[in-house]
Scaffold this active site. Sequence first.
Site, PDB file in Angstrom:
ATOM      1  N   ASN A  14       0.827  -1.214   0.000  1.00  0.00           N
ATOM      2  CA  ASN A  14       0.000   0.000   0.000  1.00  0.00           C
ATOM      3  C   ASN A  14       0.857   1.259   0.000  1.00  0.00           C
ATOM      4  OD1 ASN A  14      -3.011  -0.701   0.189  1.00  0.00           O
ATOM      5  ND2 ASN A  14      -2.019  -2.163   1.565  1.00  0.00           N
ATOM      6  N   MET A  91       0.803  -2.491  12.032  1.00  0.00           N
ATOM      7  CA  MET A  91       0.169  -3.596  12.739  1.00  0.00           C
ATOM      8  C   MET A  91       0.300  -3.469  14.253  1.00  0.00           C
ATOM      9  SD  MET A  91      -0.979  -4.998  10.117  1.00  0.00           S
ATOM     10  CE  MET A  91      -1.526  -6.673  10.336  1.00  0.00           C
ATOM     11  N   ASN A 108      -6.608   5.192   8.761  1.00  0.00           N
ATOM     12  CA  ASN A 108      -6.181   3.795   8.787  1.00  0.00           C
ATOM     13  C   ASN A 108      -6.866   3.030   7.658  1.00  0.00           C
ATOM     14  OD1 ASN A 108      -4.943   1.431   9.978  1.00  0.00           O
ATOM     15  ND2 ASN A 108      -6.976   0.840  10.701  1.00  0.00           N
ATOM     16  N   HIS A 110      -8.171  -0.723   6.384  1.00  0.00           N
ATOM     17  CA  HIS A 110      -8.537  -2.015   6.960  1.00  0.00           C
ATOM     18  C   HIS A 110      -9.173  -2.905   5.882  1.00  0.00           C
ATOM     19  CE1 HIS A 110      -9.441  -4.867  10.094  1.00  0.00           C
ATOM     20  NE2 HIS A 110     -10.621  -5.027   9.526  1.00  0.00           N
TER      21      HIS A 110
HETATM   22  C1  GRF Z   1      -3.236  -4.565   4.361  1.00  0.00           C
HETATM   23  O1  GRF Z   1      -4.146  -5.585   4.049  1.00  0.00           O
HETATM   24  C2  GRF Z   1      -3.810  -3.625   5.381  1.00  0.00           C
HETATM   25  O2  GRF Z   1      -5.165  -3.381   5.201  1.00  0.00           O
HETATM   26  C3  GRF Z   1      -3.596  -4.416   6.637  1.00  0.00           C
HETATM   27  O3  GRF Z   1      -2.299  -4.935   6.493  1.00  0.00           O
HETATM   28  C4  GRF Z   1      -2.040  -5.149   5.108  1.00  0.00           C
HETATM   29  C5  GRF Z   1      -0.761  -4.456   4.760  1.00  0.00           C
HETATM   30  O4  GRF Z   1      -0.313  -4.787   3.476  1.00  0.00           O
HETATM   31  N1  GRF Z   1      -3.811  -3.606   7.810  1.00  0.00           N
HETATM   32  P1  GRF Z   1       0.938  -4.036   2.854  1.00  0.00           P
HETATM   33  O5  GRF Z   1       2.045  -4.017   3.902  1.00  0.00           O
HETATM   34  O6  GRF Z   1       0.518  -2.647   2.490  1.00  0.00           O
HETATM   35  O7  GRF Z   1       1.331  -4.835   1.660  1.00  0.00           O
END
Ligand code: GRF
Length: 208
Positions: A14, A91, A108, A110
């Site tokens: 992300n 996390m 945030n 989710h």
């Molecule tokens: C995503 O699914 C986010 O929603 C969740 O943790 C994951 C993180 O993925 N909280 P990345 O590190 O962005 O690949």
Amino acid sequence: MYRIAVMVSGNGSNLQALIDNVHRNATVDAEIALVICSTGEAPAIERAQQADIRTEVVTMQAHGDRDSRDREVVRLLRLVHPDLVVMAGWMSIVTPVLLDAFPDQVINLHPSLLPAFPGMDSIAAALDWGSHVTGVTVHVAEEAVDGGPPILQEPVPILPGDTLETLSERVHGVEHRLLTRCVTLYAEGRVRRDPTRVRRMLVDEAGA
Ligand code: GRF
């Protein structure tokens, strides 16, 4: 220029979406000024460094408890004067130390349609529940985990025969798009609280 800080813990896909579609996008007047990672060994760190973005590691181990850890996070954030703080796969539970320092400025991501399936392993939980639909939520961060008002939400159908792998892939694809759109809307000044209904976020998508 609109200044964004991103908080991450792991893979950082992300974060990568924000680097590619916001930070490097000349049509959006915004930059990622800082990435904070909760562990020293996350692929997210390399993604930030590859993009020449300032990166800091703030671990719980180094600070002992959440309040002290968040005091350090706030100190680092204040150095870059962020307009928006994005928890993109961060996390760990954050405290009022952080939330009160940047009121209504922390959001945030989710991987479910909140308030369904909050907490960890939400994609697996939706699959195990036998749900026909799950989705993605970007919401204002509050002290209650996954509890703040939604800004953008998008459903993702759960198909017969879906596995954790196939469903996760589709959910992550939607996350990358929805988070990019949400941050862009903030940068363009198109997100605000509804003055008449405090738990409702108003998003002006016209022309966005
Ligand atoms: C995503 O699914 C986010 O929603 C969740 O943790 C994951 C993180 O993925 N909280 P990345 O590190 O962005 O690949």
